[in-house]
Design an enzyme around this catalytic site. Sequence first.
Site, PDB file in Angstrom:
ATOM      1  N   GLY A   2       0.827  -1.210   0.000  1.00  0.00           N
ATOM      2  CA  GLY A   2       0.000   0.000   0.000  1.00  0.00           C
ATOM      3  C   GLY A   2       0.860   1.258   0.000  1.00  0.00           C
ATOM      4  O   GLY A   2       0.565   2.236  -0.685  1.00  0.00           O
ATOM      5  N   THR A   3       1.932   1.228   0.774  1.00  0.00           N
ATOM      6  CA  THR A   3       2.843   2.385   0.837  1.00  0.00           C
ATOM      7  C   THR A   3       3.383   2.724  -0.556  1.00  0.00           C
ATOM      8  O   THR A   3       3.458   3.895  -0.940  1.00  0.00           O
ATOM      9  CB  THR A   3       4.019   2.075   1.795  1.00  0.00           C
ATOM     10  OG1 THR A   3       3.500   1.975   3.123  1.00  0.00           O
ATOM     11  CG2 THR A   3       5.081   3.153   1.755  1.00  0.00           C
TER      12      THR A   3
ATOM     13  N   ASN B 298      -6.109   5.494  10.018  1.00  0.00           N
ATOM     14  CA  ASN B 298      -5.605   4.240  10.575  1.00  0.00           C
ATOM     15  C   ASN B 298      -5.549   4.225  12.105  1.00  0.00           C
ATOM     16  O   ASN B 298      -5.540   3.174  12.707  1.00  0.00           O
ATOM     17  CB  ASN B 298      -4.217   3.928  10.005  1.00  0.00           C
ATOM     18  CG  ASN B 298      -3.275   5.114  10.067  1.00  0.00           C
ATOM     19  OD1 ASN B 298      -3.599   6.209   9.584  1.00  0.00           O
ATOM     20  ND2 ASN B 298      -2.139   4.933  10.671  1.00  0.00           N
TER      21      ASN B 298
ATOM     22  N   GLN C 208      -7.363   1.428   4.864  1.00  0.00           N
ATOM     23  CA  GLN C 208      -8.167   0.999   6.020  1.00  0.00           C
ATOM     24  C   GLN C 208      -9.657   0.861   5.701  1.00  0.00           C
ATOM     25  O   GLN C 208     -10.423   0.440   6.569  1.00  0.00           O
ATOM     26  CB  GLN C 208      -7.984   1.986   7.188  1.00  0.00           C
ATOM     27  CG  GLN C 208      -6.565   2.042   7.745  1.00  0.00           C
ATOM     28  CD  GLN C 208      -6.118   0.760   8.433  1.00  0.00           C
ATOM     29  OE1 GLN C 208      -6.904  -0.151   8.688  1.00  0.00           O
ATOM     30  NE2 GLN C 208      -4.830   0.678   8.719  1.00  0.00           N
TER      31      GLN C 208
ATOM     32  N   SER D 155      -4.485  -2.282   0.037  1.00  0.00           N
ATOM     33  CA  SER D 155      -3.505  -3.292   0.399  1.00  0.00           C
ATOM     34  C   SER D 155      -4.224  -4.574   0.814  1.00  0.00           C
ATOM     35  O   SER D 155      -5.280  -4.521   1.436  1.00  0.00           O
ATOM     36  CB  SER D 155      -2.679  -2.759   1.566  1.00  0.00           C
ATOM     37  OG  SER D 155      -1.796  -3.744   2.007  1.00  0.00           O
ATOM     38  N   ALA D 156      -3.647  -5.735   0.471  1.00  0.00           N
ATOM     39  CA  ALA D 156      -4.341  -7.008   0.705  1.00  0.00           C
ATOM     40  C   ALA D 156      -4.305  -7.468   2.157  1.00  0.00           C
ATOM     41  O   ALA D 156      -5.263  -8.054   2.650  1.00  0.00           O
ATOM     42  CB  ALA D 156      -3.732  -8.098  -0.178  1.00  0.00           C
ATOM     43  N   HIS D 157      -3.194  -7.192   2.860  1.00  0.00           N
ATOM     44  CA  HIS D 157      -3.032  -7.830   4.166  1.00  0.00           C
ATOM     45  C   HIS D 157      -3.933  -7.235   5.252  1.00  0.00           C
ATOM     46  O   HIS D 157      -3.975  -7.752   6.364  1.00  0.00           O
ATOM     47  CB  HIS D 157      -1.569  -7.829   4.603  1.00  0.00           C
ATOM     48  CG  HIS D 157      -1.049  -6.525   5.091  1.00  0.00           C
ATOM     49  ND1 HIS D 157      -0.838  -6.264   6.416  1.00  0.00           N
ATOM     50  CD2 HIS D 157      -0.708  -5.403   4.426  1.00  0.00           C
ATOM     51  CE1 HIS D 157      -0.364  -5.038   6.549  1.00  0.00           C
ATOM     52  NE2 HIS D 157      -0.278  -4.488   5.349  1.00  0.00           N
TER      53      HIS D 157
ATOM     54  N   THR E 124       8.404  -8.139 -12.421  1.00  0.00           N
ATOM     55  CA  THR E 124       7.533  -9.298 -12.607  1.00  0.00           C
ATOM     56  C   THR E 124       6.440  -9.304 -11.538  1.00  0.00           C
ATOM     57  O   THR E 124       6.708  -9.117 -10.364  1.00  0.00           O
ATOM     58  CB  THR E 124       8.364 -10.601 -12.540  1.00  0.00           C
ATOM     59  OG1 THR E 124       9.350 -10.535 -13.565  1.00  0.00           O
ATOM     60  CG2 THR E 124       7.497 -11.833 -12.728  1.00  0.00           C
TER      61      THR E 124
ATOM     62  N   CYS F  76       6.144   6.863  23.746  1.00  0.00           N
ATOM     63  CA  CYS F  76       7.122   5.899  24.230  1.00  0.00           C
ATOM     64  C   CYS F  76       7.221   4.677  23.336  1.00  0.00           C
ATOM     65  O   CYS F  76       8.173   3.920  23.420  1.00  0.00           O
ATOM     66  CB  CYS F  76       6.786   5.467  25.651  1.00  0.00           C
ATOM     67  SG  CYS F  76       6.911   6.834  26.788  1.00  0.00           S
TER      68      CYS F  76
END
Lengths: 394, 157
Positions: A73-74, A159, A187, A207-209, A245, A332
Site C-alpha cells: 500500500g505504501t 488508521n 483501512q 492493500s491485501a493484508h 515481474t 514511548c
Amino acid sequence: MSSKRIYLDHSATTPVAEEVIEAMEPYFSEKFGNPSSLHSFGRESRDALEKSRKQIADFIGARPSEIIFTGVGTEADNLAIMGVAFSENAAFGTKNQRNHIITSKIEHPAVRETCKYLEKRGWKITWLDVNSEGLINPRDVENAITKETILVTIMHVNNEIGTIQPIEEIGKICAKHKVYFHTDAVQSYGKISINVKKMNIDLLSASAHKIYGPKGIGFLYVHQDVKIVPITHGGGHETGLRSGTENIPGIVGFAKATELASKNMKSEAERIGKMKDKLVKELLKIPGSRINGSKDQRIYVNINISFEGVEGEALLLRLDEKGIAVSTGSACSSKSLEPSPVLTAIGLKPEQAHGSLRITFGKENREEDIDYIAEQIKNVVGSLRKISPFKKNW
Amino acid sequence: MEQYNKKVMQHFLKPKNVGEIKNPDGVGKVGNLVCGDIMHVFIKVKEIKGKDTIYQIKFQTLGCAAAVATSDVVIDLAKGKTIQDALKITNQDVVRELGGLPAIKVHCSLLAEQALSEAIYDYMIKKGKKVPKELEEKHKRNQEHEKNFHDKFKCEK
C-alpha cells in the site's frame, strides 16, 4: 503469559484466510510461469493476473486497465503522489508549473512522508487541519485550491482513530476544479463499499493484508485520463507504471480476499459493530477514560481510547501478558519519542496521547470475549495507576 | 521497535520495590507528565556501623516499561548501600543490571539515576548535611537535563 490469545490489532494486519491460501497455492510451483512469457506456462499466469485484475476493478467500479498492482500500500501511495508530481502535467520548474498538493495532518506516514519529501524539493504542500472529531471540512479543501494545485490527497479512513473522511464531497470539489483526487483507502477497502466513478476518485491505494489477504501486495487505481509517470523503471509491466515481474500468488490472493470481503462486508459490519459498541460502553465505565475521534463518522472496527494517568506502551505490554494484542499512539512506543501526530491534530494534550490505546476488531473476534477483554483492560489500567505517583480518585 | 529482554519485562511486570514511604528522609522527583515519564524515589537513612546508610527505599513511576523496570532496578542497586556508595550508581549500572535496553530507551535509565541522586540531595539538604561538590553539580546538571529535555520535545512543565 496467558494461555488465552485475543488479537485486537486488525488495522496493523490480519491473518490470511484459508480460502485465500487455497487460491494462492497453485501459483507458487504448479503454475509458476512469468506472465510476460508467450508460452503456455506464461499464459496460465497471465490469465490468473487478468482475472484477478477484473475482479478487483469490478469491486470498486473501475476498468481493469485502471488497476496497477504494486508491492504494498505504501508503494501505491508513493506512486500516486510522486507519479502525478513528476508528470509533464505538473511541469515542475517551468513558468506554468502546477506544484501545489493539498493533504491533511492526519495522513498515514506513507502519504505524509512522501509529501514532506516533495516539500523539501520545492513543491508547495497545504497541510489541512481536522476538527476535534478528527474530520476534514471539505470547504477547507475547496478554499485551499489554487490554479497551481495538481493533486488533493486525503485518506478515506484514518488508521489510528478510524474516522471516515467525507471523500465523496471532496471528490466532487476536485472534479469541479479539475484537480486530481487521490485517496489512501488501505483501512476502508473491503470494509466500506467504494465506487470510484460515483465518488469522483482519480487515484486510490489499497492493500491485501488488511483484509485477510497476503502481505506484500497492493494496488493503485489510476483513472484512465490521469497523467502519471512511473517511479519504478524497468521492463514496462503494469502498463509501464510499475515495472517488475508481477507477484502472481499475491495478486490471486488479493482477488480472493476481495471476493470474500465483498460477500461478508454487510454482515461483518453489523456483527463487529455490535461487539465494538458493547466494549466501548464497558471501557467508558473506567474513570478518566475518553474516546478519541468521531463516534458516528467512524469505521466499525476501530476503538481509540485514552486513559488518564497511564502510559500506553506499559498498557500494551501488560495486556500482551494477558494474551490481548492491541496498539498505542504513545510517544514511548514510537521511534521518535513524540506522540502520534493524529492524536495531537485532534487536540489531545501530549499526556492524553501517551495514554491512548487502539483496539481494532476482525473476523476471528467473538462477542463472548468482550467481557474478558473489558475486565483485563480495567485491571491493567488499575495496576498501572497503583504504581504511579499520582493519586486521584479513579 | 527493538524488543525488551526478559529481565526488563520481569521488572516491568512484577516490580518488587513499588510504594510510598511515609515521612521519608529524602524524596527525588524527576520527569514530568507532558513528556511521559515521571519517577518518584523515597528513601529512609540511618547510621549503620558509623555510616549513613539507605535502609529503606521505594519508588512510584508513571511511564513506559523501561521507566518502570529501570526504577525497580535502581532501587535494588541502592538498597542497603551507604550514601557514599549509592551516589556512585550510574545509569550504565542500571542498564548493565537489566542486561541491556533498546537504544531509544536508554534515557529512562538516566531518569532512574537522577531520581536516586535527587532523593539523596533532598535528604542532605533536609538534614543540613554538607552536600559534596559532585552531588551539587549533578543536581544542577539534573535540572539542566530536565530543561533540555523539555525544550527538545517542546514540553511545558
